[in-house]
Write a protein that holds these residues in place. Sequence first.
Motif, PDB file in Angstrom:
ATOM      1  N   GLY A  35      94.633  19.729  -9.111  1.00 14.17           N
ATOM      2  CA  GLY A  35      95.122  21.006  -9.608  1.00 14.17           C
ATOM      3  C   GLY A  35      94.686  22.306  -9.176  1.00 14.17           C
ATOM      4  N   ASP A  36      93.822  21.935  -7.854  1.00 16.84           N
ATOM      5  CA  ASP A  36      92.974  23.136  -7.279  1.00 16.84           C
ATOM      6  C   ASP A  36      92.637  22.723  -5.973  1.00 16.84           C
ATOM      7  N   PHE A  37      92.889  23.538  -5.114  1.00 15.53           N
ATOM      8  CA  PHE A  37      92.364  23.217  -3.567  1.00 15.53           C
ATOM      9  C   PHE A  37      91.004  23.151  -3.531  1.00 15.53           C
ATOM     10  N   GLN A  38      89.936  23.437  -4.489  1.00 13.32           N
ATOM     11  CA  GLN A  38      88.739  23.201  -4.227  1.00 13.32           C
ATOM     12  C   GLN A  38      88.351  21.770  -4.592  1.00 13.32           C
ATOM     13  N   GLU A  39      89.245  20.888  -5.181  1.00 14.41           N
ATOM     14  CA  GLU A  39      88.980  19.594  -5.516  1.00 14.41           C
ATOM     15  C   GLU A  39      89.107  18.783  -4.320  1.00 14.41           C
ATOM     16  N   ARG A  48      90.602  25.229   2.602  1.00 14.65           N
ATOM     17  CA  ARG A  48      90.818  25.209   1.221  1.00 14.65           C
ATOM     18  C   ARG A  48      90.851  26.522   0.717  1.00 14.65           C
ATOM     19  N   SER A  49      90.025  27.400   1.101  1.00 11.40           N
ATOM     20  CA  SER A  49      90.141  28.949   0.692  1.00 11.40           C
ATOM     21  C   SER A  49      91.441  29.715   1.251  1.00 11.40           C
ATOM     22  N   GLN A  52      94.533  28.393  -0.657  1.00 21.21           N
ATOM     23  CA  GLN A  52      94.428  28.883  -2.141  1.00 21.21           C
ATOM     24  C   GLN A  52      94.951  30.121  -2.279  1.00 21.21           C
ATOM     25  N   VAL A  56     100.059  28.098  -4.589  1.00 23.80           N
ATOM     26  CA  VAL A  56      99.704  27.589  -5.973  1.00 23.80           C
ATOM     27  C   VAL A  56     100.211  26.273  -6.288  1.00 23.80           C
ATOM     28  N   GLN A  58      99.720  24.608  -9.252  1.00 23.85           N
ATOM     29  CA  GLN A  58      99.766  24.348 -10.773  1.00 23.85           C
ATOM     30  C   GLN A  58     101.094  23.850 -11.146  1.00 23.85           C
TER      31      GLN A  58
END
Length: 338
Positions: A35-39, A48-49, A52, A56, A58
């Motif tokens: 649900g998030d690039f940081q995963e 990743r940053s 992000q 999106v 989500q």
Amino acid sequence: MEQDRESLHNLIKKRGEPAYRADQLWQWIWRKKAGDFQEMTNISKALRSSLQQEFVLQPPAVVQKKEGIDGTVKLLLGLDDRLCIETVIIPEKGYYTQCISTQVGCPMGCVFCSTGGMGFKRNLTPGEIASQVLVAGRHLEDKGLDSTRLTNVVLMGMGEPLLNWDAVHRALGMMTDPLGLGLSRRRLTLSTVGIKDRLQEFGRSRLGMLAVSLHAPDQELRRRLMPGAAAWDIKDLISALEKYPLAPRERITIEYVLLKDTNDSPAQARDLVRLLSRVKCKVNLLACNPGEQAGWQPPEEQAVQAFEELLRSRGLTVTLRKSKGQDISAACGQLAAD
């Protein structure tokens, strides 16, 4: 989440990253349900940053959940523009089937269908279509259930899939991609009233099985019940189904909702047999589910059985579908994004 794998490869290539990064990202999104690039721990922090800031992940948000007495779950999903759609998770013996939507509302105006009563709002995007499966998988996991048993998906929710064919085509590719959701095309079913030209395009794509909502054995009655669908004459539709590309063991599913004193007589059963005599098909009968469209009722059980037996006696393969989720308005024809 609107990128298909090919466009994701192009995106990664333009950033100077090795090609395998795209496959890693794809797997994180569709297989691991990130649900998030940081995963994405095997992707560099810099990439990743960067991603992000531009994209999106989500999926549609779950606004409301309803669970029926038979275990059927209906999820009301909120979209970015505040419109809503519904998707349904149906428990079967040993697996789950999910019914997903392809449009917000529906333009076909079938008189016995609650979705048709909503009118048409807009088409869904490829990501909005495919990510409904991610939402359902997360729901099952949150309940401590095995999301890998969500193996069957039917495009039978809100909307007419072939009127949104470009997005549906891309979404089917996302769902069948072996590095992503990896669903079998034989377990993906697209339900349509029949849209000229698009029907053949779907057949050529080989991305799923075909179900046709017929609901009448003649053009006049079909025009009354399904005014949008009747733009394509029923004889021409049947002729197209006779030529539809099928593998040796495949058949088209003909969906027929039985409406009391409307399309459920023995004479109409015989007309249906004649109409389908040259189509390689099986017939899926369903007694009408009472919905918000007043005036339509299911036939008496005896009439349903008589209709089924007449079709069977004339050589058609027939199944009588048991309605699930009626108590939460999650059954066929009851979805209305309430």
